[in-house]
Design a protein around this motif. Structure first.
Motif, PDB file in Angstrom:
ATOM      1  N   ASN A  92       0.829  -1.210   0.000  1.00  0.00           N
ATOM      2  CA  ASN A  92       0.000   0.000   0.000  1.00  0.00           C
ATOM      3  C   ASN A  92       0.862   1.258   0.000  1.00  0.00           C
ATOM      4  O   ASN A  92       0.603   2.195  -0.755  1.00  0.00           O
ATOM      5  N   LEU A  93       1.889   1.279   0.845  1.00  0.00           N
ATOM      6  CA  LEU A  93       2.772   2.447   0.907  1.00  0.00           C
ATOM      7  C   LEU A  93       3.529   2.630  -0.407  1.00  0.00           C
ATOM      8  O   LEU A  93       3.672   3.743  -0.906  1.00  0.00           O
ATOM      9  N   LEU A  94       3.983   1.525  -0.955  1.00  0.00           N
ATOM     10  CA  LEU A  94       4.699   1.566  -2.229  1.00  0.00           C
ATOM     11  C   LEU A  94       3.808   2.163  -3.316  1.00  0.00           C
ATOM     12  O   LEU A  94       4.227   3.042  -4.079  1.00  0.00           O
ATOM     13  N   SER A  95       2.576   1.725  -3.359  1.00  0.00           N
ATOM     14  CA  SER A  95       1.625   2.232  -4.342  1.00  0.00           C
ATOM     15  C   SER A  95       1.369   3.729  -4.137  1.00  0.00           C
ATOM     16  O   SER A  95       1.343   4.499  -5.099  1.00  0.00           O
ATOM     17  N   LEU A  96       1.197   4.147  -2.891  1.00  0.00           N
ATOM     18  CA  LEU A  96       0.974   5.569  -2.602  1.00  0.00           C
ATOM     19  C   LEU A  96       2.142   6.431  -3.052  1.00  0.00           C
ATOM     20  O   LEU A  96       1.955   7.455  -3.698  1.00  0.00           O
ATOM     21  N   VAL A  97       3.342   6.005  -2.710  1.00  0.00           N
ATOM     22  CA  VAL A  97       4.524   6.801  -3.046  1.00  0.00           C
ATOM     23  C   VAL A  97       4.716   6.869  -4.553  1.00  0.00           C
ATOM     24  O   VAL A  97       5.008   7.930  -5.103  1.00  0.00           O
ATOM     25  N   ARG A  98       4.530   5.763  -5.215  1.00  0.00           N
ATOM     26  CA  ARG A  98       4.715   5.756  -6.673  1.00  0.00           C
ATOM     27  C   ARG A  98       3.688   6.620  -7.385  1.00  0.00           C
ATOM     28  O   ARG A  98       3.982   7.208  -8.419  1.00  0.00           O
ATOM     29  N   ARG A  99       2.490   6.715  -6.842  1.00  0.00           N
ATOM     30  CA  ARG A  99       1.450   7.538  -7.470  1.00  0.00           C
ATOM     31  C   ARG A  99       1.606   9.010  -7.171  1.00  0.00           C
ATOM     32  O   ARG A  99       1.310   9.859  -7.995  1.00  0.00           O
ATOM     33  N   LYS A 100       2.022   9.309  -5.952  1.00  0.00           N
ATOM     34  CA  LYS A 100       1.990  10.696  -5.484  1.00  0.00           C
ATOM     35  C   LYS A 100       3.307  11.450  -5.608  1.00  0.00           C
ATOM     36  O   LYS A 100       3.323  12.664  -5.505  1.00  0.00           O
ATOM     37  N   SER A 101       4.417  10.748  -5.787  1.00  0.00           N
ATOM     38  CA  SER A 101       5.698  11.439  -5.774  1.00  0.00           C
ATOM     39  C   SER A 101       6.496  11.163  -7.041  1.00  0.00           C
ATOM     40  O   SER A 101       6.643  10.021  -7.451  1.00  0.00           O
ATOM     41  N   THR A 102       6.995  12.225  -7.615  1.00  0.00           N
ATOM     42  CA  THR A 102       7.901  12.083  -8.753  1.00  0.00           C
ATOM     43  C   THR A 102       9.346  12.137  -8.284  1.00  0.00           C
ATOM     44  O   THR A 102      10.251  11.767  -9.010  1.00  0.00           O
ATOM     45  N   VAL A 103       9.553  12.588  -7.045  1.00  0.00           N
ATOM     46  CA  VAL A 103      10.889  12.737  -6.491  1.00  0.00           C
ATOM     47  C   VAL A 103      11.382  11.432  -5.859  1.00  0.00           C
ATOM     48  O   VAL A 103      12.508  11.017  -6.069  1.00  0.00           O
ATOM     49  N   HIS A 104      10.518  10.788  -5.091  1.00  0.00           N
ATOM     50  CA  HIS A 104      10.906   9.602  -4.324  1.00  0.00           C
ATOM     51  C   HIS A 104      10.590   8.336  -5.106  1.00  0.00           C
ATOM     52  O   HIS A 104       9.510   8.194  -5.673  1.00  0.00           O
ATOM     53  N   LYS A 105      11.532   7.432  -5.115  1.00  0.00           N
ATOM     54  CA  LYS A 105      11.358   6.132  -5.767  1.00  0.00           C
ATOM     55  C   LYS A 105      11.394   5.069  -4.687  1.00  0.00           C
ATOM     56  O   LYS A 105      12.449   4.648  -4.229  1.00  0.00           O
ATOM     57  N   ALA A 106      10.230   4.659  -4.221  1.00  0.00           N
ATOM     58  CA  ALA A 106      10.133   3.693  -3.124  1.00  0.00           C
ATOM     59  C   ALA A 106      10.573   2.317  -3.592  1.00  0.00           C
ATOM     60  O   ALA A 106      10.372   1.974  -4.742  1.00  0.00           O
ATOM     61  N   PRO A 107      11.118   1.534  -2.710  1.00  0.00           N
ATOM     62  CA  PRO A 107      11.466   1.869  -1.332  1.00  0.00           C
ATOM     63  C   PRO A 107      12.727   2.725  -1.269  1.00  0.00           C
ATOM     64  O   PRO A 107      13.654   2.511  -2.026  1.00  0.00           O
ATOM     65  N   CYS A 108      12.695   3.692  -0.365  1.00  0.00           N
ATOM     66  CA  CYS A 108      13.812   4.633  -0.209  1.00  0.00           C
ATOM     67  C   CYS A 108      14.867   4.061   0.725  1.00  0.00           C
ATOM     68  O   CYS A 108      14.538   3.349   1.665  1.00  0.00           O
ATOM     69  N   PRO A 109      16.103   4.439   0.493  1.00  0.00           N
ATOM     70  CA  PRO A 109      17.144   4.016   1.432  1.00  0.00           C
ATOM     71  C   PRO A 109      16.967   4.735   2.771  1.00  0.00           C
ATOM     72  O   PRO A 109      16.528   5.875   2.808  1.00  0.00           O
ATOM     73  N   VAL A 110      17.260   4.024   3.837  1.00  0.00           N
ATOM     74  CA  VAL A 110      17.214   4.628   5.162  1.00  0.00           C
ATOM     75  C   VAL A 110      18.608   4.554   5.761  1.00  0.00           C
ATOM     76  O   VAL A 110      19.290   3.541   5.646  1.00  0.00           O
ATOM     77  N   ALA A 111      19.021   5.643   6.344  1.00  0.00           N
ATOM     78  CA  ALA A 111      20.364   5.712   6.922  1.00  0.00           C
ATOM     79  C   ALA A 111      20.411   4.916   8.217  1.00  0.00           C
ATOM     80  O   ALA A 111      19.485   4.968   9.027  1.00  0.00           O
ATOM     81  N   ALA A 112      21.476   4.179   8.382  1.00  0.00           N
ATOM     82  CA  ALA A 112      21.677   3.470   9.641  1.00  0.00           C
ATOM     83  C   ALA A 112      21.919   4.500  10.724  1.00  0.00           C
ATOM     84  O   ALA A 112      22.447   5.579  10.468  1.00  0.00           O
TER      85      ALA A 112
END
Length: 135
Positions: A92-112
Motif C-alpha cells: 500500500n505504501l509503495l503504491s501511494l509513493v509511486r502515485r503521489k511522488s515524482t521525487v521519491h522512488k520507493a522503497p527509499c534508502p534509510v540511513a543506519a
C-alpha cells in the motif's frame, strides 16, 4: 450535428473532476487499509515486536510525508518476516509513493543510525497515516 461549446466545456470539466476524485478516493482507501492492517498487527503480540528497526521518525521534523512514507516502505519490507500483514502495508505504501511522488522512488534508502522497536515504528506509522487521512 455539433455540440455547443458550453456543453462540451462542462463535460470536460466534470470528466477532469471525476478523475481527481477517483484518485483521492483510491489514496484514502490505501491509507485506511494500511491503518486497519497496522491495527491488526499491533493487536497481535509476537516475540519479534521488540526487533530493532531504523527509526525514521526520530530525525528532522521538516521531512515531508512522502519522504516518510517512502522510508516506511523500506522498514515495512524489512519487518515483514515478523508480521505477514506488513507485506500488505508495504504494498500500500509503495503504491501511494509511486502515485503521489515524482521525487521519491520507493522503497527509499534509510540511513543506519537510531533504532527503535518494530512495535514503536508501527505505532508511529499508524499515527502518521491517521493524520494523513484527516488532512
Amino acid at each position: 450535428m455539433s455540440i455547443p461549446v458550453p456543453v462540451l466545456l462542462t463535460f470536460l470539466a466534470l470528466s477532469a473532476c471525476q478523475g481527481r476524485m477517483a484518485a483521492l478516493l483510491q489514496t484514502s482507501n490505501l491509507l485506511k487499509e494500511s491503518i486497519r492492517l497496522l491495527s491488526e498487527i499491533l493487536e497481535t503480540k509476537v516475540s519479534c515486536d521488540k526487533m530493532n528497526v531504523t527509526s525514521i521518525f526520530a530525525g528532522d521534523k521538516k521531512e515531508n510525508y512522502m519522504e516518510i512514507l517512502c522510508k516506511a516502505t523500506t522498514v515495512a519490507w524489512e519487518g515483514r518476516s515478523c508480521h505477514r500483514h506488513l507485506e500488505g502495508v508495504y504494498l500500500n505504501l509503495l503504491s501511494l509513493v509511486r502515485r503521489k511522488s515524482t521525487v521519491h522512488k520507493a522503497p527509499c534508502p534509510v540511513a543506519a543510525g537510531n533504532t527503535t522497536s518494530l512495535n514503536d515504528f508501527l505505532v508511529n506509522l499508524r499515527r502518521v497515516l491517521q493524520r494523513l487521512v484527516k488532512d
